[in-house]
Motif scaffolding. Structure first.
Motif, PDB file in Angstrom:
ATOM      1  N   THR A  84      91.291  18.185 -49.818  1.00 39.04           N
ATOM      2  CA  THR A  84      91.527  19.407 -49.063  1.00 39.04           C
ATOM      3  C   THR A  84      92.096  19.074 -47.692  1.00 39.04           C
ATOM      4  OG1 THR A  84      89.368  19.424 -48.009  1.00 39.04           O
ATOM      5  CG2 THR A  84      89.527  20.489 -50.166  1.00 39.04           C
ATOM      6  N   VAL A  85      92.565  20.122 -47.034  1.00 39.46           N
ATOM      7  CA  VAL A  85      93.108  19.985 -45.692  1.00 39.46           C
ATOM      8  C   VAL A  85      92.062  19.346 -44.771  1.00 39.46           C
ATOM      9  CG1 VAL A  85      93.769  21.323 -43.657  1.00 39.46           C
ATOM     10  CG2 VAL A  85      94.788  21.830 -45.881  1.00 39.46           C
ATOM     11  N   GLY A  86      90.824  19.852 -44.853  1.00 35.35           N
ATOM     12  CA  GLY A  86      89.757  19.330 -44.002  1.00 35.35           C
ATOM     13  C   GLY A  86      89.506  17.849 -44.255  1.00 35.35           C
ATOM     14  N   GLU A  87      89.447  17.480 -45.527  1.00 36.63           N
ATOM     15  CA  GLU A  87      89.192  16.082 -45.869  1.00 36.63           C
ATOM     16  C   GLU A  87      90.307  15.175 -45.368  1.00 36.63           C
ATOM     17  OE1 GLU A  87      86.591  16.741 -49.953  1.00 36.63           O
ATOM     18  OE2 GLU A  87      88.763  16.757 -50.021  1.00 36.63           O
ATOM     19  N   ASN A  88      91.539  15.682 -45.432  1.00 40.39           N
ATOM     20  CA  ASN A  88      92.662  14.895 -44.947  1.00 40.39           C
ATOM     21  C   ASN A  88      92.603  14.720 -43.431  1.00 40.39           C
ATOM     22  OD1 ASN A  88      95.072  13.903 -46.651  1.00 40.39           O
ATOM     23  ND2 ASN A  88      94.346  15.737 -47.715  1.00 40.39           N
ATOM     24  N   ILE A  89      92.243  15.797 -42.732  1.00 42.71           N
ATOM     25  CA  ILE A  89      92.218  15.722 -41.272  1.00 42.71           C
ATOM     26  C   ILE A  89      91.188  14.702 -40.809  1.00 42.71           C
ATOM     27  CG2 ILE A  89      91.616  17.003 -39.178  1.00 42.71           C
ATOM     28  CD1 ILE A  89      92.901  19.446 -40.397  1.00 42.71           C
ATOM     29  N   LEU A  90      90.056  14.643 -41.492  1.00 39.29           N
ATOM     30  CA  LEU A  90      88.980  13.767 -41.034  1.00 39.29           C
ATOM     31  C   LEU A  90      88.891  12.483 -41.859  1.00 39.29           C
ATOM     32  CD1 LEU A  90      86.518  16.597 -40.236  1.00 39.29           C
ATOM     33  CD2 LEU A  90      87.590  15.056 -38.620  1.00 39.29           C
ATOM     34  N   LEU A  91      89.970  12.182 -42.569  1.00 42.57           N
ATOM     35  CA  LEU A  91      89.996  10.998 -43.412  1.00 42.57           C
ATOM     36  C   LEU A  91      89.705   9.748 -42.575  1.00 42.57           C
ATOM     37  CD1 LEU A  91      90.633  10.352 -46.383  1.00 42.57           C
ATOM     38  CD2 LEU A  91      92.932   9.767 -45.652  1.00 42.57           C
ATOM     39  N   GLY A  92      88.717   8.998 -42.978  1.00 42.83           N
ATOM     40  CA  GLY A  92      88.380   7.770 -42.260  1.00 42.83           C
ATOM     41  C   GLY A  92      87.486   8.013 -41.071  1.00 42.83           C
ATOM     42  N   ALA A  93      87.217   9.278 -40.744  1.00 50.56           N
ATOM     43  CA  ALA A  93      86.347   9.576 -39.606  1.00 50.56           C
ATOM     44  C   ALA A  93      85.403  10.701 -39.998  1.00 50.56           C
ATOM     45  CB  ALA A  93      87.186   9.959 -38.393  1.00 50.56           C
ATOM     46  N   GLU A  94      84.973  10.692 -41.274  1.00 47.46           N
ATOM     47  CA  GLU A  94      84.155  11.777 -41.788  1.00 47.46           C
ATOM     48  C   GLU A  94      82.798  11.798 -41.080  1.00 47.46           C
ATOM     49  OE1 GLU A  94      85.551   9.455 -43.604  1.00 47.46           O
ATOM     50  OE2 GLU A  94      86.890  10.392 -45.071  1.00 47.46           O
ATOM     51  N   PRO A  95      82.387  12.959 -40.614  1.00 51.37           N
ATOM     52  CA  PRO A  95      81.044  13.042 -40.042  1.00 51.37           C
ATOM     53  C   PRO A  95      80.015  12.852 -41.163  1.00 51.37           C
ATOM     54  CG  PRO A  95      82.099  15.212 -40.111  1.00 51.37           C
ATOM     55  CD  PRO A  95      83.108  14.240 -40.597  1.00 51.37           C
ATOM     56  N   LEU A 107      95.564  23.943 -32.459  1.00 49.86           N
ATOM     57  CA  LEU A 107      97.012  23.919 -32.674  1.00 49.86           C
ATOM     58  C   LEU A 107      97.532  25.302 -33.039  1.00 49.86           C
ATOM     59  CD1 LEU A 107      97.274  20.590 -34.666  1.00 49.86           C
ATOM     60  CD2 LEU A 107      97.881  21.005 -32.284  1.00 49.86           C
ATOM     61  N   ASP A 108      96.655  26.304 -32.900  1.00 47.19           N
ATOM     62  CA  ASP A 108      97.111  27.661 -33.145  1.00 47.19           C
ATOM     63  C   ASP A 108      97.477  27.857 -34.613  1.00 47.19           C
ATOM     64  OD1 ASP A 108      97.383  30.075 -32.109  1.00 47.19           O
ATOM     65  OD2 ASP A 108      99.416  29.822 -31.294  1.00 47.19           O
ATOM     66  N   CYS A 109      96.717  27.213 -35.479  1.00 44.89           N
ATOM     67  CA  CYS A 109      97.041  27.248 -36.904  1.00 44.89           C
ATOM     68  C   CYS A 109      95.829  27.795 -37.640  1.00 44.89           C
ATOM     69  CB  CYS A 109      97.378  25.836 -37.381  1.00 44.89           C
ATOM     70  SG  CYS A 109      97.524  25.708 -39.150  1.00 44.89           S
ATOM     71  N   ASP A 110      96.003  28.820 -38.469  1.00 46.72           N
ATOM     72  CA  ASP A 110      94.844  29.427 -39.121  1.00 46.72           C
ATOM     73  C   ASP A 110      94.707  29.006 -40.581  1.00 46.72           C
ATOM     74  OD1 ASP A 110      97.002  30.709 -40.050  1.00 46.72           O
ATOM     75  OD2 ASP A 110      96.350  32.744 -39.535  1.00 46.72           O
ATOM     76  N   LEU A 111      95.223  27.844 -40.889  1.00 45.53           N
ATOM     77  CA  LEU A 111      95.118  27.300 -42.237  1.00 45.53           C
ATOM     78  C   LEU A 111      93.645  27.051 -42.573  1.00 45.53           C
ATOM     79  CD1 LEU A 111      97.465  26.486 -44.075  1.00 45.53           C
ATOM     80  CD2 LEU A 111      97.206  24.160 -43.252  1.00 45.53           C
ATOM     81  N   SER A 112      93.250  27.360 -43.812  1.00 47.50           N
ATOM     82  CA  SER A 112      91.870  27.100 -44.203  1.00 47.50           C
ATOM     83  C   SER A 112      91.682  25.616 -44.504  1.00 47.50           C
ATOM     84  CB  SER A 112      91.511  27.914 -45.449  1.00 47.50           C
ATOM     85  OG  SER A 112      90.392  27.332 -46.067  1.00 47.50           O
ATOM     86  N   PRO A 113      90.571  25.021 -44.031  1.00 51.52           N
ATOM     87  CA  PRO A 113      90.326  23.600 -44.307  1.00 51.52           C
ATOM     88  C   PRO A 113      90.037  23.333 -45.773  1.00 51.52           C
ATOM     89  CG  PRO A 113      88.751  24.484 -42.698  1.00 51.52           C
ATOM     90  CD  PRO A 113      89.540  25.638 -43.197  1.00 51.52           C
ATOM     91  N   ASP A 114      89.821  24.392 -46.567  1.00 52.98           N
ATOM     92  CA  ASP A 114      89.404  24.186 -47.957  1.00 52.98           C
ATOM     93  C   ASP A 114      90.545  24.174 -48.959  1.00 52.98           C
ATOM     94  OD1 ASP A 114      86.708  24.022 -47.307  1.00 52.98           O
ATOM     95  OD2 ASP A 114      86.589  26.202 -47.158  1.00 52.98           O
ATOM     96  N   VAL A 115      91.754  24.545 -48.518  1.00 55.87           N
ATOM     97  CA  VAL A 115      92.838  24.574 -49.508  1.00 55.87           C
ATOM     98  C   VAL A 115      93.293  23.146 -49.776  1.00 55.87           C
ATOM     99  CG1 VAL A 115      93.638  26.859 -48.843  1.00 55.87           C
ATOM    100  CG2 VAL A 115      94.670  24.860 -47.780  1.00 55.87           C
ATOM    101  N   ALA A 132      87.389  20.446 -38.768  1.00 51.88           N
ATOM    102  CA  ALA A 132      88.791  20.626 -39.141  1.00 51.88           C
ATOM    103  C   ALA A 132      89.294  21.980 -38.642  1.00 51.88           C
ATOM    104  CB  ALA A 132      88.947  20.517 -40.652  1.00 51.88           C
ATOM    105  N   ARG A 133      88.448  22.992 -38.813  1.00 53.14           N
ATOM    106  CA  ARG A 133      88.872  24.332 -38.398  1.00 53.14           C
ATOM    107  C   ARG A 133      89.100  24.369 -36.891  1.00 53.14           C
ATOM    108  NH1 ARG A 133      85.414  27.888 -41.271  1.00 53.14           N
ATOM    109  NH2 ARG A 133      86.974  27.894 -42.914  1.00 53.14           N
ATOM    110  N   ALA A 134      88.207  23.707 -36.150  1.00 49.39           N
ATOM    111  CA  ALA A 134      88.345  23.676 -34.694  1.00 49.39           C
ATOM    112  C   ALA A 134      89.636  22.981 -34.285  1.00 49.39           C
ATOM    113  CB  ALA A 134      87.138  22.961 -34.079  1.00 49.39           C
ATOM    114  N   LEU A 135      89.938  21.868 -34.953  1.00 51.28           N
ATOM    115  CA  LEU A 135      91.148  21.124 -34.605  1.00 51.28           C
ATOM    116  C   LEU A 135      92.399  21.938 -34.914  1.00 51.28           C
ATOM    117  CD1 LEU A 135      90.089  17.594 -35.878  1.00 51.28           C
ATOM    118  CD2 LEU A 135      90.631  18.213 -33.523  1.00 51.28           C
ATOM    119  N   LEU A 136      92.385  22.619 -36.076  1.00 54.39           N
ATOM    120  CA  LEU A 136      93.545  23.443 -36.436  1.00 54.39           C
ATOM    121  C   LEU A 136      93.692  24.590 -35.452  1.00 54.39           C
ATOM    122  CD1 LEU A 136      93.161  23.441 -40.313  1.00 54.39           C
ATOM    123  CD2 LEU A 136      95.046  22.462 -39.020  1.00 54.39           C
ATOM    124  N   ALA A 137      92.555  25.138 -35.016  1.00 54.79           N
ATOM    125  CA  ALA A 137      92.613  26.260 -34.076  1.00 54.79           C
ATOM    126  C   ALA A 137      93.240  25.817 -32.754  1.00 54.79           C
ATOM    127  CB  ALA A 137      91.207  26.819 -33.836  1.00 54.79           C
TER     128      ALA A 137
END
Lengths: 314, 491
Positions: free
Chosen positions: B92-103, B126-134, B119-124
């Motif tokens: 997922t988007v979230g897993e990719n964003i935190l790849l290698g730095a998973e809490p 950047l002004d991006c409302d993509l869901s971390p789960d897709v 992931a949602r906080a980081l995307l926000a």
């Protein structure tokens, strides 16, 4: 700038050098290696693996794989033997051979059809065929070796003028395949499909036709190997040929063909086949236990490919 | 923030960077410009710890900086986004964003809720409302780019390096990226990036550094340069004329397309192309330009509508049929659908035309060699020879090989999809001249391009697509970028 080209030459010379080194070592270590009778023996032994390896080179070049070879060899051998009873000796030699070859080609057609039309991964399709063909071989033979073969057929495993006939098959097949891949349009298309399937399609090549062709050809070669094997062991053995596909694929990979397709040559495959054959023979001559032989062979396969990758990285 | 002094780097004795010195400030967007081979990517890779410099020194935040690996660079606060993105498509988007730095929780188990929230906080940011789960695989290239930036942001990078971030983006997607970059700048992050797109540099960059042949040429505020002077610095000579004038169009209609449709892609697209004419297909990413081009070339056949080639019905089911009928396409996806990298230039050029170079299936090697030689000559492919594998060539030369392949069958209609994507200014000028030569030879050209100045200057007429439909047909001689964009924007 021509680094890659040079490396591929180096690679080809690389196996040739390894082959010469192994040959030289064995000539020194044993008295019997460098004799006509032993080398003839090696040639006879590598022929079946050689025929299979040439066939599977085509499949690997397209980026596919064929795991069903060993089982198809057994099935084709059983079918061939079934048509080769001396009672039918009035029939031409043609019938059992044709039956064996057709059986192999039919298996290949099924493999190719499922890969292209069914869009199932080659690994899965041919894994299935491996089991199906083995089962069919047992069904056709009733689980027992099909013996009582005509001598006219078993003579195929003999010699002409001191040259083993199986070797002649191997050489003919290898030369034909070599010319085909280098000179024929379809041969070029095999490389293009393996090198970049999407690009090949966009360039107007019928990718499905090319793939179907390589699987049928590979099956046909397995059929030929089955006929030759049946002639050699004078029976159709439903349990023969186990893991033959792995030896064939190993020879192709040692010969420098990329498992992801697009790169490789029949010349490399032939060298790979000979190298495996010579090593097997040498270990036999040096009375190395067959248990150790397997370990040595495995190490050589991985080692050869590892060296190849190291070269590729520079 | 980051300073480089006297950086040098050679590969196999060939100097790629020579004595390059540069200072990057916190909170600035710094564009690295130069032709292909100028050393931009190498310089970035040195900073990102992928290559160790042969000479020179770097300082980061007033401390010596000599990263031994990309990982060390990341820990020091330098992140790089590569030209070829490397997402893991089935995560997922979230897993990719935190790849290698998973809490992680106490047992080393990944804390999924935390992944999602972070992931949602980081995307926000950047002004991006993509869901971390897709799943990553469902994202467009532009969205993937933004996710990669979020990933770098998550590592709390002080310096973000981006190699050609907009190469594959439409103007619309690029705008979203620019907004994300502006956010980073406001947070005090130093952003260094490369691009081939002139107009975009002036929109985005605070300062511009030009490299040429591995040497530093100039660093200047973006406001102090204009496009012409920038190009002059890049190529080392003034380029008075990039675009050749348009050729003459004959009245004879070659290709007539009416009400072409494909469910979910494009609908009721109609146009004609005349002999010697360039018809430009403009529009945003996702507007259906590539899809229409692909339908014409048989790559992805249309479902409805009809086409006529010289008045005869033309309905290709695959590229092979289109090529036989006289319609050839040069793809936008050079690596994916264009070149066969391991094969030599000769075999790549003749791939589509082997049928005409064969006798009973046997390739006539002499005829093939001649065809390849003349193709390389006509399209000035620069290489060591026809046997050099195409994978070793620069993007511009690969593109010329593909043009040579498409033209070998002497097609009536040539479909060019993003013919200058990711290639340098010099090679672009050559491709433009080639397009002009095609039309002078009486061929009809369907040109898809995301670069508005390019598509306007090269075309005779423009077809602007919007959400799969024709929004406008414009006379390219009088059309402006603003006008095209106005028609291209979704209502």
């Amino acid at each position: 700038m021509n680094l890659r080209l040079d490396r591929s030459l180096l690679h080809r010379f690389g196996i040739l050098l390894v082959l010469l080194a192994v040959g030289l070592g064995l000539s020194l270590a044993t008295e019997s290696f460098l004799t006509v009778s032993n080398l003839t023996n090696v040639a006879r032994q590598v022929s079946i693996n050689g025929i299979l390896a040439v066939g599977v080179t085509f499949v690997l070049l397209t980026g596919g794989v064929d795991l069903s070879l060993g089982s198809v060899v057994a099935l084709s051998g059983v079918v061939c033997a079934t048509f080769a009873h001396p009672a039918a000796d009035g029939h031409p030699l043609f019938l059992p051979i044709a039956a064996g070859l057709l059986t192999g080609a039919a298996c290949g057609l099924l493999n190719g059809g499922l890969v292209t039309k069914g869009k199932v991964a080659p690994f899965i399709v041919t894994l299935g065929m491996m089991t199906v063909a083995r089962g069919l071989a047992l069904i056709v033979s009733g689980g027992r070796p099909v013996a009582d073969m005509s001598e006219r057929l078993t003579a195929l495993a003999g010699d002409v003028g001191g040259v083993p006939i199986p070797l002649l098959f191997f050489v003919t097949v290898a030369v034909a395949a070599w010319i085909f891949l280098r000179r024929f349009r379809l041969g070029r298309h095999v490389y293009a499909v393996g090198g970049n399937e999407q690009a090949a399609r966009a360039a107007g090549i019928s990718v499905a036709r090319v793939k179907l062709f390589v699987y049928v050809l590979c099956g046909l070669m397995a059929g030929l190997a089955g006929v030759v094997l049946a002639a050699r062991i004078t029976t159709g053995q439903p349990n023969a040929g186990v893991a033959y596909e792995l030896d064939a694929i190993a020879a192709v990979v040692i010969g420098g063909t990329s498992l992801s397709g697009g790169i490789g040559s029949v010349a490399g495959t032939v060298l790979g086949v000979i190298l495996i054959g010579v090593i097997n023979n040498g270990l036999d001559l040096m009375s190395v236990s067959s248990y150790y032989q397997q370990v040595v062979k495995g190490v050589i396969i991985v080692g050869a490919v590892w060296l190849d990758r190291r070269q590729a990285r520079g | 923030m980051l300073s480089l002094t006297g950086i040098s780097k050679s590969f196999g004795g060939l100097p790629v960077l020579q004595d390059v010195s540069l200072a990057i400030n916190a909170g600035e967007v710094h564009a690295l410009m130069g032709e292909n081979g100028a050393g931009k990517s190498t310089l970035m890779k040195v900073v990102a710890g992928l290559h160790a410099p042969d000479g020179g020194a770097m300082r980061l935040k007033d401390a010596p900086y000599a990263p031994a690996s990309p990982h060390a660079a990341l820990l020091a606060g330098v992140a790089m986004i590569h030209q070829e993105l490397m997402p893991i498509p089935d995560m997922t988007v979230g897993e990719n964003i935190l790849l290698g730095a998973e809490p992680c929780g106490p047992l080393g188990l990944v804390d999924r809720a935390a992944v999602r929230a972070r992931a949602r906080a980081l995307l926000a940011e950047l002004d991006c409302d993509l869901s971390p789960d897709v799943p990553m695989r469902t994202l467009s290239v532009g969205q993937t780019q933004v996710v990669e930036i979020a990933k770098a942001l998550g590592r709390e990078a002080d310096v973000l390096l981006m190699d050609e971030p907009t190469a594959a983006l439409s103007d619309h997607e690029a705008s979203a990226l620019f907004r994300a970059v502006a956010r980073l700048r406001a947070k005090g992050v130093a952003v260094v990036y490369t691009t081939h797109k002139m107009d975009e540099v002036f929109r985005l960059a605070d300062r511009i550094t030009v490299l040429r042949d591995g040497r530093h040429v100039i660093t200047a505020k973006a406001g102090e340069l204009d496009q012409e002077r920038l190009i002059a610095h890049m190529v080392g000579r003034p380029m008075s004329e990039i675009f050749p004038p348009r050729g003459k169009v004959s009245p004879e209609v070659v290709l007539e397309v009416s009400r072409l449709s494909r469910e979910g892609r494009f609908k009721d697209v109609s146009f004609q192309i005349r002999k010697g004419e360039v018809l430009g297909l403009a529009g945003l990413m996702g507007a259906g330009r590539t899809e229409v081009a692909s339908a014409v070339a048989g790559l992805e056949p249309a479902e409805a509508g009809e086409m006529r080639l010289h008045g005869r019905p033309f309905r290709p089911r695959d590229p092979g049929e289109a090529i036989t009928a006289g319609v050839a396409m040069v793809t936008e996806d050079r690596k994916g659908q264009g070149i066969v990298p391991a094969l030599p230039i000769r075999e790549n050029i003749t791939l589509s035309a082997l049928g005409t170079l064969c006798n009973a299936g046997v390739i006539d090697h002499a005829a093939e060699a001649e065809a390849a030689r003349s193709g390389m000559r006509d399209f000035s492919v620069r290489a060591t020879g026809p046997e050099q594998p195409v994978g070793q060539l620069s993007g511009g030369n690969q593109q010329k090989v593909l043009l040579a392949r498409a033209l070998l069958n002497r097609p009536e209609v040539v479909v060019l999809d993003e013919p200058t994507r990711g290639i340098d200014v010099g090679a672009k000028a050559e491709i433009y001249a080639l397009i002009r030569r095609l039309t002078d030879d009486g061929r009809a050209v369907l040109l898809v391009s995301s670069e508005l100045p390019e598509v306007i200057a090269l075309s005779h007429r423009l077809l602007v697509l919007r959400q799969g439909k024709v929004a406008a047909e414009l006379d390219a001689a009088t059309a402006t970028q603003e006008e095209v964009l106005r028609h291209a924007m979704p209502l």
